[in-house]
Scaffold this motif. Structure first.
Motif, PDB file in Angstrom:
ATOM      1  N   VAL A  54      -7.680  -0.372   7.606  1.00 46.48           N
ATOM      2  CA  VAL A  54      -7.372  -1.031   6.334  1.00 46.48           C
ATOM      3  C   VAL A  54      -8.611  -1.706   5.753  1.00 46.48           C
ATOM      4  O   VAL A  54      -8.700  -1.944   4.552  1.00 46.48           O
ATOM      5  N   GLY A  55      -9.579  -2.045   6.611  1.00 43.32           N
ATOM      6  CA  GLY A  55     -10.791  -2.675   6.133  1.00 43.32           C
ATOM      7  C   GLY A  55     -10.707  -4.181   6.030  1.00 43.32           C
ATOM      8  O   GLY A  55     -11.336  -4.785   5.156  1.00 43.32           O
ATOM      9  N   ILE A  56      -9.934  -4.810   6.916  1.00 45.37           N
ATOM     10  CA  ILE A  56      -9.817  -6.259   6.958  1.00 45.37           C
ATOM     11  C   ILE A  56      -9.951  -6.708   8.408  1.00 45.37           C
ATOM     12  O   ILE A  56     -10.003  -5.879   9.316  1.00 45.37           O
ATOM     13  N   SER A  57     -10.012  -8.036   8.626  1.00 44.55           N
ATOM     14  CA  SER A  57     -10.169  -8.553   9.984  1.00 44.55           C
ATOM     15  C   SER A  57      -8.863  -8.452  10.753  1.00 44.55           C
ATOM     16  O   SER A  57      -7.779  -8.306  10.170  1.00 44.55           O
TER      17      SER A  57
ATOM     18  N   GLU B  60      -7.452 -10.864  12.301  1.00 39.09           N
ATOM     19  CA  GLU B  60      -6.661 -12.037  11.935  1.00 39.09           C
ATOM     20  C   GLU B  60      -5.880 -11.781  10.648  1.00 39.09           C
ATOM     21  O   GLU B  60      -4.711 -12.176  10.519  1.00 39.09           O
ATOM     22  N   ALA B  61      -6.531 -11.112   9.694  1.00 39.44           N
ATOM     23  CA  ALA B  61      -5.849 -10.790   8.437  1.00 39.44           C
ATOM     24  C   ALA B  61      -4.715  -9.802   8.675  1.00 39.44           C
ATOM     25  O   ALA B  61      -3.654  -9.887   8.041  1.00 39.44           O
ATOM     26  N   VAL B  62      -4.927  -8.856   9.580  1.00 37.24           N
ATOM     27  CA  VAL B  62      -3.866  -7.900   9.913  1.00 37.24           C
ATOM     28  C   VAL B  62      -2.663  -8.637  10.486  1.00 37.24           C
ATOM     29  O   VAL B  62      -1.517  -8.396  10.080  1.00 37.24           O
ATOM     30  N   ARG B  63      -2.911  -9.523  11.445  1.00 37.54           N
ATOM     31  CA  ARG B  63      -1.815 -10.290  12.052  1.00 37.54           C
ATOM     32  C   ARG B  63      -1.066 -11.097  11.002  1.00 37.54           C
ATOM     33  O   ARG B  63       0.167 -11.185  11.036  1.00 37.54           O
ATOM     34  N   ALA B  64      -1.799 -11.689  10.069  1.00 35.62           N
ATOM     35  CA  ALA B  64      -1.159 -12.489   9.018  1.00 35.62           C
ATOM     36  C   ALA B  64      -0.281 -11.627   8.123  1.00 35.62           C
ATOM     37  O   ALA B  64       0.841 -12.013   7.769  1.00 35.62           O
ATOM     38  N   ARG B  65      -0.757 -10.438   7.774  1.00 43.15           N
ATOM     39  CA  ARG B  65       0.025  -9.562   6.894  1.00 43.15           C
ATOM     40  C   ARG B  65       1.260  -9.015   7.608  1.00 43.15           C
ATOM     41  O   ARG B  65       2.323  -8.891   7.013  1.00 43.15           O
ATOM     42  N   VAL B  66       1.107  -8.673   8.874  1.00 44.88           N
ATOM     43  CA  VAL B  66       2.266  -8.203   9.641  1.00 44.88           C
ATOM     44  C   VAL B  66       3.288  -9.330   9.765  1.00 44.88           C
ATOM     45  O   VAL B  66       4.505  -9.113   9.621  1.00 44.88           O
ATOM     46  N   PHE B  67       2.818 -10.549  10.016  1.00 42.29           N
ATOM     47  CA  PHE B  67       3.715 -11.703  10.144  1.00 42.29           C
ATOM     48  C   PHE B  67       4.485 -11.939   8.843  1.00 42.29           C
ATOM     49  O   PHE B  67       5.708 -12.151   8.867  1.00 42.29           O
ATOM     50  N   ARG B  68       3.779 -11.901   7.706  1.00 39.94           N
ATOM     51  CA  ARG B  68       4.451 -12.122   6.425  1.00 39.94           C
ATOM     52  C   ARG B  68       5.464 -11.021   6.138  1.00 39.94           C
ATOM     53  O   ARG B  68       6.543 -11.286   5.601  1.00 39.94           O
TER      54      ARG B  68
END
Length: 216
Positions: A190-193, A195-203
């Motif tokens: 996806v081209g993100i960190s 931590e950002a992946v975890r945040a998006r999955v969580f949301r």
């Protein structure tokens, strides 16, 4: 046949008699992230990079079903998914001489397809319901007519909620929850960190949980 490369994909690689349409993919092809029985793949990739059209045709036939399934989950429509995968293979054919082999060909194609679908979603600004995702189904154990209707309503609401996720949330959720990819792989695709992946999955999970809570 090996020879000088060209900038076009051989027309007979992606074309051919269409497969019969099915309501969902009856059989899941092997996971490109965990290939089995594919010891010939490095050779096929090497020959393809040298311009061997027949070798590349084998790779296309081998990986297309899984990649179309991924693209359909991301874009919500089989037709758009097929277009995205065809474009991804065209891109891969042109870029094969630069392929370093740090990952498997299937993993490399997963990244290309994911990025192409993300670009489509970002350009459109909206995402479609996951009508093509065969994983989201009503429970088979539901037998009474009222319960069947309730389950179908729940599945419809779930698909609509998935359609409201942002492009990156949807991609991260699909890759993590439906395809079982690692956070590291998703971050690179996806081209993100991570931590950002975890945040998006969580949301995404939180939003879907709210929707499911309305009918549970």
């Amino acid at each position: 046949m090996a020879g000088a490369r060209t900038d076009h994909v051989p027309p007979d690689i992606l074309d051919g008699p269409p497969e019969p349409r099915r309501p969902s993919w009856a059989e899941d092809p092997p996971d490109p992230l965990h290939p089995e029985g594919r010891s010939d793949e490095p050779l096929l990739v090497a020959r393809s990079a040298e311009g061997d059209e027949e070798a590349f045709a084998v790779l296309v036939q081998r990986h297309a079903p899984t990649l179309i399934r991924l693209a359909a989950r991301l874009l919500g429509a089989r037709t758009e998914a097929e277009d995205a995968v065809q474009e991804a293979f065209i891109s891969a054919w042109r870029r094969l001489p630069q392929f370093q082999g740090r990952s498997s060909f299937g993993t490399w194609m997963y990244r290309i397809v994911t990025n192409r679908c993300l670009n489509v979603l970002r350009r459109s600004g909206t995402t479609a319901p996951l009508e093509a995702a065969g994983d989201v189904q009503a429970p088979e154990h539901t037998v009474s007519p009222p319960r069947i209707a309730e389950a179908r309503d729940a599945v419809r609401e779930l698909r609509e909620a998935l359609g409201l996720l942002s492009a990156e949330q949807r991609a991260c959720w699909v890759l993590r929850e439906l395809d079982g990819c690692s956070y590291e792989f998703i971050a690179e695709a996806v081209g993100i960190s991570q931590e950002a992946v975890r945040a998006r999955v969580f949301r995404a999970r939180r939003r879907l949980t709210r929707v499911m809570g309305d009918w549970r």
